[in-house]
Design an enzyme around this catalytic site. Sequence first.
Site, PDB file in Angstrom:
ATOM      1  N   GLU A   1      29.129  34.095  33.920  1.00 50.36           N
ATOM      2  CA  GLU A   1      30.531  34.529  33.818  1.00 50.36           C
ATOM      3  C   GLU A   1      30.617  36.053  33.986  1.00 50.36           C
ATOM      4  O   GLU A   1      31.475  36.571  34.691  1.00 50.36           O
ATOM      5  CB  GLU A   1      31.136  34.121  32.473  1.00 50.36           C
ATOM      6  CG  GLU A   1      32.580  34.614  32.332  1.00 50.36           C
ATOM      7  CD  GLU A   1      33.306  34.094  31.102  1.00 50.36           C
ATOM      8  OE1 GLU A   1      32.668  33.504  30.229  1.00 50.36           O
ATOM      9  OE2 GLU A   1      34.532  34.302  31.035  1.00 50.36           O
TER      10      GLU A   1
ATOM     11  N   GLN B   1      40.298  70.046  50.105  1.00 50.07           N
ATOM     12  CA  GLN B   1      38.919  69.904  49.615  1.00 50.07           C
ATOM     13  C   GLN B   1      38.836  69.105  48.306  1.00 50.07           C
ATOM     14  O   GLN B   1      37.937  68.287  48.122  1.00 50.07           O
ATOM     15  CB  GLN B   1      38.282  71.283  49.425  1.00 50.07           C
ATOM     16  CG  GLN B   1      36.776  71.161  49.221  1.00 50.07           C
ATOM     17  CD  GLN B   1      36.129  72.489  48.907  1.00 50.07           C
ATOM     18  OE1 GLN B   1      36.544  73.209  47.999  1.00 50.07           O
ATOM     19  NE2 GLN B   1      35.125  72.835  49.673  1.00 50.07           N
TER      20      GLN B   1
END
Length: 382
Positions: free
Chosen positions: A242, A279
Amino acid sequence: MLEDYYREEHDIFRESFRRFVAKEITPNVEQWEQDRAVPRELWVKMGNEGFLCPWLPEEYGGLGLGFEYSVIINEELVRGDGFGVGVPLHSDVATPYIYSYGVSEAKERWLRGCTSGEIIAAIGFTEPNAGSDLAAIKTKARREKDTYVINGQKTFITNGYFADLVIVAVKTDPGAGYKGVSLIVVEKDTPGFSRGRKLEKMGYHMQDTAELFFEDVRVPARHLLGEEGAGFKYMMEKLQQERLEVSIKCQVMAEECLGEALKYAKAREAFGKRIGDHQYNAFRLADMATEVQLGRTFLDCLISDHISGKRIDLKASMAKYWLGEMVNRIAYQAVQIHGGYGYMEEYRICRLYRDVRALSIFAGTSEIMKLIIGRKLGFSPG
Ligand SMILES: Cc1cc2nc3c(=O)[nH]c(=O)nc-3n(C[C@H](O)[C@H](O)[C@H](O)COP(=O)(O)OP(=O)(O)OC[C@H]3O[C@@H](n4cnc5c(N)ncnc54)[C@H](O)[C@@H]3O)c2cc1C
């Protein structure tokens, strides 16, 4: 290496499931989100095509395929916006309990329906006052001759509203702590079994998540999975797959969030250049892409360990913890890259952001994963 497991037949299967998702799921997602439900017909269609429990042997209607095929289904559902379809939980989490621990009569009764889509399965462990601490559940089952009588309540149950059968964690010996936990299957029409409202959630809107109530629910003793008192041990075994199943969702959703962020950063301009050419954002996207790549490398290694039959307890907890947190970081940054549009419903990133929030909570929270990792490292965190 995971690539070693993939052959041409996996590519063909992936392509065929991708086409199915593009035709049967993606165009309907908006409607199903509003309906707060996926129609039953989808389950039957998936069953007809062999997309439910493909790992089950042919005698139960399956295709006898390896876990790689479950991975493919899980990945492609997420990529096609079907991450709210409760199929991986049904196929790879709930049904394996019946296959591994059910008596032959139980397997005969249910497994074919699980592969055909006539039966939707759910896992009923969590209670209003016990989630992480499953040994503290209060739902009880007392044995009376050939039946168990169940009383109690569950909550947050995925597929809970439409499920035809629920694997319910009960206390058969309330004084025995985790050693008193057993797993019993309850069918939908059993007298005394009822569902509460469909719970209104932050995300995963198309998934039916429900409360379940048990009032003197009588089920035949053959509905017990495995041995009485061994339920906790079975949960610990099956929770590994799971956690892996949820880790796959985390990774693919992170990849999708990154994809959306990159697309937008290339298309949108501010101050005379593309958002991504500032940037700060290029570095932000570089960080995101690096995290996502690290996640993929770790996950593929984990999947390949699981396929080869190695124990994955420690790595599955690490993956569930780290990927669950990573996808949340990536989704947050991806919305940020979108600016105000990221907050608007018509942008896919908006829904992704909402939906990823649950990933660090269900199938064991990040904190519980760290607890497990700490214990495996030889400590005793309380
Ligand atoms: C969308 C969704 C679907 C779900 N589907 C299912 C399902 O199908 N079946 C099912 O059985 N359950 C399901 N759950 C329940 C889920 O597994 C639980 O919510 C989860 O395990 C946490 O339990 P809890 O909510 O009771 O939180 P609690 O256990 O009350 O925890 C609350 C907080 O305390 C922290 N905490 C608890 N114990 C410790 C500790 N020892 N140390 C440090 N921190 C701790 C937790 O990490 C968390 O942050 C679902 C939940 C959601 C949100």
